[in-house]
Design a protein around this motif. Structure first.
Motif, PDB file in Angstrom:
ATOM      1  N   UNK A  31       6.630  72.401  60.622  1.00 29.79           N
ATOM      2  CA  UNK A  31       7.161  73.427  60.508  1.00 29.79           C
ATOM      3  C   UNK A  31       7.047  74.031  59.562  1.00 29.79           C
ATOM      4  N   UNK A  32       7.063  73.885  58.874  1.00 30.67           N
ATOM      5  CA  UNK A  32       6.771  74.793  58.109  1.00 30.67           C
ATOM      6  C   UNK A  32       6.645  75.553  57.352  1.00 30.67           C
ATOM      7  N   UNK A  33       6.659  77.279  56.832  1.00 33.99           N
ATOM      8  CA  UNK A  33       6.031  78.395  56.169  1.00 33.99           C
ATOM      9  C   UNK A  33       7.051  79.233  55.482  1.00 33.99           C
ATOM     10  N   UNK A  34       6.682  79.863  54.383  1.00 33.90           N
ATOM     11  CA  UNK A  34       7.663  80.620  53.645  1.00 33.90           C
ATOM     12  C   UNK A  34       8.204  81.752  54.462  1.00 33.90           C
ATOM     13  N   UNK A  35       9.486  81.957  54.386  1.00 36.19           N
ATOM     14  CA  UNK A  35      10.067  83.058  55.139  1.00 36.19           C
ATOM     15  C   UNK A  35      10.470  84.145  54.164  1.00 36.19           C
ATOM     16  N   UNK A  36      10.463  85.354  54.662  1.00 37.22           N
ATOM     17  CA  UNK A  36      10.840  86.448  53.809  1.00 37.22           C
ATOM     18  C   UNK A  36      12.288  86.381  53.421  1.00 37.22           C
ATOM     19  N   UNK A  37      12.606  86.864  52.232  1.00 39.20           N
ATOM     20  CA  UNK A  37      13.986  86.895  51.842  1.00 39.20           C
ATOM     21  C   UNK A  37      14.270  85.705  50.991  1.00 39.20           C
ATOM     22  N   UNK A  38      15.255  85.741  50.165  1.00 39.79           N
ATOM     23  CA  UNK A  38      15.540  84.562  49.392  1.00 39.79           C
ATOM     24  C   UNK A  38      16.349  84.933  48.190  1.00 39.79           C
ATOM     25  N   UNK A  39      16.984  83.938  47.598  1.00 43.18           N
ATOM     26  CA  UNK A  39      17.849  84.273  46.486  1.00 43.18           C
ATOM     27  C   UNK A  39      17.680  83.311  45.336  1.00 43.18           C
ATOM     28  N   UNK A  40      16.470  82.878  45.101  1.00 40.98           N
ATOM     29  CA  UNK A  40      16.306  82.040  43.948  1.00 40.98           C
ATOM     30  C   UNK A  40      15.584  80.767  44.249  1.00 40.98           C
ATOM     31  N   UNK A  84      13.190  85.679  58.419  1.00 45.96           N
ATOM     32  CA  UNK A  84      13.805  86.891  58.950  1.00 45.96           C
ATOM     33  C   UNK A  84      12.787  87.698  59.739  1.00 45.96           C
ATOM     34  N   UNK A  85      11.610  87.873  59.189  1.00 43.34           N
ATOM     35  CA  UNK A  85      10.636  88.699  59.896  1.00 43.34           C
ATOM     36  C   UNK A  85       9.813  87.921  60.905  1.00 43.34           C
ATOM     37  N   UNK A  86       9.653  86.604  60.705  1.00 40.42           N
ATOM     38  CA  UNK A  86       8.915  85.807  61.680  1.00 40.42           C
ATOM     39  C   UNK A  86       9.888  85.121  62.631  1.00 40.42           C
ATOM     40  N   UNK A  87       9.493  84.982  63.872  1.00 41.94           N
ATOM     41  CA  UNK A  87      10.386  84.481  64.911  1.00 41.94           C
ATOM     42  C   UNK A  87      10.362  82.955  65.010  1.00 41.94           C
ATOM     43  N   UNK A  88       9.223  82.318  64.758  1.00 43.28           N
ATOM     44  CA  UNK A  88       9.111  80.882  64.988  1.00 43.28           C
ATOM     45  C   UNK A  88       8.786  80.132  63.693  1.00 43.28           C
ATOM     46  N   UNK A  89       9.674  80.243  62.718  1.00 45.82           N
ATOM     47  CA  UNK A  89       9.406  79.573  61.449  1.00 45.82           C
ATOM     48  C   UNK A  89      10.618  78.772  60.966  1.00 45.82           C
ATOM     49  N   UNK A  90      11.505  78.370  61.872  1.00 40.56           N
ATOM     50  CA  UNK A  90      12.675  77.592  61.458  1.00 40.56           C
ATOM     51  C   UNK A  90      12.239  76.214  60.970  1.00 40.56           C
ATOM     52  N   UNK A  91      12.963  75.701  59.991  1.00 43.77           N
ATOM     53  CA  UNK A  91      12.649  74.402  59.410  1.00 43.77           C
ATOM     54  C   UNK A  91      13.914  73.582  59.245  1.00 43.77           C
ATOM     55  N   UNK A 119      -1.283  91.459  63.703  1.00 43.17           N
ATOM     56  CA  UNK A 119      -0.398  90.370  64.121  1.00 43.17           C
ATOM     57  C   UNK A 119       0.166  89.650  62.894  1.00 43.17           C
ATOM     58  N   UNK A 120       1.409  89.225  63.003  1.00 44.10           N
ATOM     59  CA  UNK A 120       2.032  88.494  61.897  1.00 44.10           C
ATOM     60  C   UNK A 120       2.331  87.046  62.253  1.00 44.10           C
ATOM     61  N   UNK A 121       2.302  86.690  63.551  1.00 44.12           N
ATOM     62  CA  UNK A 121       2.506  85.299  63.937  1.00 44.12           C
ATOM     63  C   UNK A 121       1.901  85.040  65.307  1.00 44.12           C
ATOM     64  N   UNK A 122       1.699  83.755  65.593  1.00 46.13           N
ATOM     65  CA  UNK A 122       1.056  83.367  66.842  1.00 46.13           C
ATOM     66  C   UNK A 122       1.641  82.037  67.296  1.00 46.13           C
ATOM     67  N   UNK A 123       1.714  81.842  68.615  1.00 46.21           N
ATOM     68  CA  UNK A 123       2.232  80.595  69.154  1.00 46.21           C
ATOM     69  C   UNK A 123       1.443  80.211  70.389  1.00 46.21           C
ATOM     70  N   UNK A 124       1.764  79.031  70.925  1.00 44.70           N
ATOM     71  CA  UNK A 124       1.046  78.499  72.079  1.00 44.70           C
ATOM     72  C   UNK A 124       2.045  77.866  73.038  1.00 44.70           C
ATOM     73  N   UNK A 125       1.903  78.178  74.323  1.00 46.33           N
ATOM     74  CA  UNK A 125       2.712  77.540  75.362  1.00 46.33           C
ATOM     75  C   UNK A 125       1.797  77.249  76.540  1.00 46.33           C
ATOM     76  N   UNK A 126       1.562  75.964  76.795  1.00 47.61           N
ATOM     77  CA  UNK A 126       0.627  75.610  77.859  1.00 47.61           C
ATOM     78  C   UNK A 126      -0.761  76.103  77.528  1.00 47.61           C
ATOM     79  N   UNK A 127      -1.316  76.964  78.371  1.00 40.81           N
ATOM     80  CA  UNK A 127      -2.644  77.528  78.129  1.00 40.81           C
ATOM     81  C   UNK A 127      -2.570  78.998  77.710  1.00 40.81           C
ATOM     82  N   UNK A 128      -1.375  79.439  77.284  1.00 46.10           N
ATOM     83  CA  UNK A 128      -1.192  80.830  76.870  1.00 46.10           C
ATOM     84  C   UNK A 128      -1.008  80.939  75.367  1.00 46.10           C
TER      85      UNK A 128
END
Length: 633
Positions: A138-147, A480-487, A337-346
């Motif tokens: 999982x993962x990647x830096x997300x926008x926003x932050x406080x230190x 905040x700006x990316x949808x699939x970056x929860x960690x 594009x800012x993000x990409x994902x995969x589900x099955x063959x899509x």
């Protein structure tokens, strides 16, 4: 849910920054480890991250393991109270167990710890990559932050003790020294996320208690280490995956496969521009999707557009196809594009200028989201066992977010749920079951992107339960700006596993935390919790059947651990314990939770950076790693 320092603001055109050309030769061959696996040079410091805001699809990490502030003395009261939909009786679980707190007593709020991953980053972490191993992806830096990373109680005490021991020499000159320590998921196949990558054995895997077993000897040794490539600017290297033949990692203008045991380079896929985003998911035959820039920066175009979508075969090291698509609303201009994902063959890629879906094997375009007069667009997609989208409509001042379960082949909505007013951003934690995180009305106040979780019936679009996740009590992080970056979150067995914020432990000094679980049908805390133990911090990486694979960030004098936590009893089984030698320990803790990816699979642990930058002058002589691996084999 404290947010770590964030990467620099993204440049115009949706680019990830203007990475400079790498030195000739790219990565070069991995450095053979010395006898103890590491050079005895001072530990590598993680790259500085300018303020701002998630493997990334990157696990994915999850708030990473790291030290937090000293926790206040706990007042009597419940640990946290999930909210319930109208008509249901309120739930008041106590600390780790369902009980009602005394009226008027606030819940025990733990101060939160820094991110895992680049660690520091982390985690991230949960359904999806550790940037602390934590996602595997999982993962990647997300926008926003406080230190940045908080200075833990443990560290405060250690430093105070050392400084207190002074030697007065001659005319009153005082010499003092200080020391300190730095600091999930389901899918078709193992990948990376905070928390590393997606892991084998998610929901519906049929693996029951999980396939990860403790080896005869849990003591690990260093597998291999890869030095950081030299760069002159902050450069994203999000993306790490583990197949049955290779450990695959994003580099500078390339994606390379390495022998999982030796670290020797097996193959390299050159990219015309720098990578912008990578799916944390893989197909069963080890294929995945990426987004990258159309070219390298030039004087005329310092920030090339992230408009290229491609598919990789991670076992053979082939770029199967790559393409751009034009937007229906902007003439011949390719969609950024800012993000990409995969589900099955899509393969589904999204961004503020539009989205599109492609066939994984051929690259044939399958569908694009419909546009309308309300200014609606698909912000981004969550993949894995199902496909879901966060769709945004309305005006800037009054946005309306809708969560839709989609048919991956056609893009047709199967159900829709309107998020409550006051939600500007939402993240998909899991698609099966469908779990969404959001910071409602910006009430979290810590940049974590999480004040509440929403358990949604994907078939009907009806809310099952809304769970309040007080940011002072629970850790975890979503972009905040990316949808699939929860960690630092994991979903399995109809439960959501969440780490608590760090708090004072039972020993003389040092912080600790726990992993607790919410029932996704009732929103209640289930009975039981997994304790990190004094001076350790637990972060979920991924699911393994009904068990949770978690990383234990160590104290300053120990090595980290990988544990398997029984999803029902919370019993912990240690799968790996890393060396406590100073050089090895410094290399392991040199990664910053939220900014690192952690992948653990069958006795092997891989920790890698999500972002690298030009070394500071003070760290030029330090050894800095792109990847460090450990093995019990």
């Amino acid at each position: 849910m404290t947010q770590p320092p964030q990467p620099p603001n993204e440049p115009p055109q949706g680019g990830f920054g203007a990475p400079q050309d790498p030195p000739p030769g790219g990565f070069g061959a991995p450095t053979p480890p010395p006898s103890d696996g590491f050079s005895k040079q001072p530990p590598a410091a993680p790259p500085a991250a300018p303020p701002t805001p998630p493997a990334g699809g990157y696990g994915s990490p999850p708030p990473p393991p790291a030290g937090g502030y000293g926790a206040p003395q706990p007042p009597p009261g419940g640990y946290g109270t999930p909210q319930t939909p109208p008509g249901q009786p309120p739930q008041n679980p106590a600390y780790g167990y369902p009980q009602a707190p005394p009226p008027g007593q606030p819940g025990y709020g733990f101060p939160q710890g820094p991110p895992p991953g680049q660690p520091g980053m982390p985690p991230q972490q949960g359904y999806g990559y550790p940037t602390a191993p934590m996602q595997p992806q999982y993962l990647a830096p997300q926008p926003g932050g406080n230190g940045g990373k908080k200075f833990s109680t443990q560290m405060q005490i250690i430093v105070a003790a050392v400084v207190a021991v002074v030697l007065i020499v001659g005319g009153g000159v005082i010499y003092a020294s200080s020391s300190g320590d730095d600091g999930g998921k389901k899918d078709e196949a193992s990948s990376a996320g905070t928390n590393g990558g997606e892991g084998k054995g998610g929901e519906g895997s049929g693996l029951g208690g999980g396939s990860e077993k403790a080896p005869a000897d849990i003591k690990s040794k260093v597998g291999f280490q890869l030095p950081q490539p030299k760069v002159t600017d902050t450069t994203t290297v999000t993306g790490s995956w583990l197949t049955d033949k290779a450990f695959v990692k994003t580099g500078v203008y390339e994606i390379a496969g390495y022998d999982p045991a030796k670290g020797t380079k097996l193959w390299s896929i050159p990219l015309p521009g720098q990578l912008c985003a990578a799916s944390r998911h893989m197909s069963k035959d080890f294929k995945t999707a990426i987004v990258f820039e159309e070219g390298k920066p030039t004087k005329a175009d310092k920030y090339p557009s992230c408009n290229q979508v491609g598919a990789l075969d991670l076992n053979t090291g082939k770029l199967m196809w790559s393409k751009s698509v034009t937007s229906s609303s902007s003439g011949d201009e390719p969609i950024r594009f800012s993000e990409v994902t995969l589900s099955g063959t899509t393969v589904a890629a999204g961004g503020t200028s539009g989205g599109a879906a492609f066939n994984l094997a051929t690259g044939a375009e399958l569908w694009r989201p419909k546009t309308d007069t309300n200014g609606c667009y698909d912000k981004g997609y969550g993949g894995g066992e199902a496909l879901a989208v966060v769709r945004k409509c309305g005006t800037y001042d009054a946005p309306q977010l809708t969560i839709q379960a989609l048919n991956p082949a056609t893009g047709a909505p199967l159900s829709s749920y309107n998020m409550p007013a006051g939600v500007e951003y939402a993240s998909i934690v899991s698609t099966k079951p469908l779990v969404v995180a959001a910071d409602v009305g910006d009430t979290a106040g810590d940049g974590s992107g999480i004040s509440d979780f929403f358990s949604i019936n994907a078939a009907t679009g009806k809310l099952i339960v809304r769970i309040s996740a007080d940011a002072d009590k629970y850790a975890g992080r979503c972009g905040s700006t990316e949808v699939e970056t929860c960690q630092s979150l994991a979903v399995g067995g109809n439960k959501l596993y969440v780490p608590t914020e760090e708090h004072e432990g039972g020993g003389e000094y040092g912080d600790t935390n726990e992993i607790v679980a919410f029932d996704l049908a009732t929103g209640k805390l289930v009975g039981g919790k997994a304790d990190a133990g004094d001076r350790y911090t637990l972060t979920p990486l991924r699911m393994d059947g009904t068990n949770v694979i978690a990383y234990k960030e160590p104290p300053y004098d120990k090595g980290g651990q990988i544990v398997s936590i029984d999803g029902s009893t919370f019993k912990e089984t240690v799968l790996m314990e890393n060396p406590s030698d100073e050089a090895v320990r410094d290399a392991e803790t040199g990664f910053s939770g939220y900014y690192a990816e952690y992948i653990y699979d069958k006795g092997r642990l891989f920790i890698s950076e999500k972002m690298i930058s030009e070394p500071r002058e003070s760290t030029l002589d330090d050894k800095q790693y792109l990847v460090v691996s450990f093995t019990t084999g």
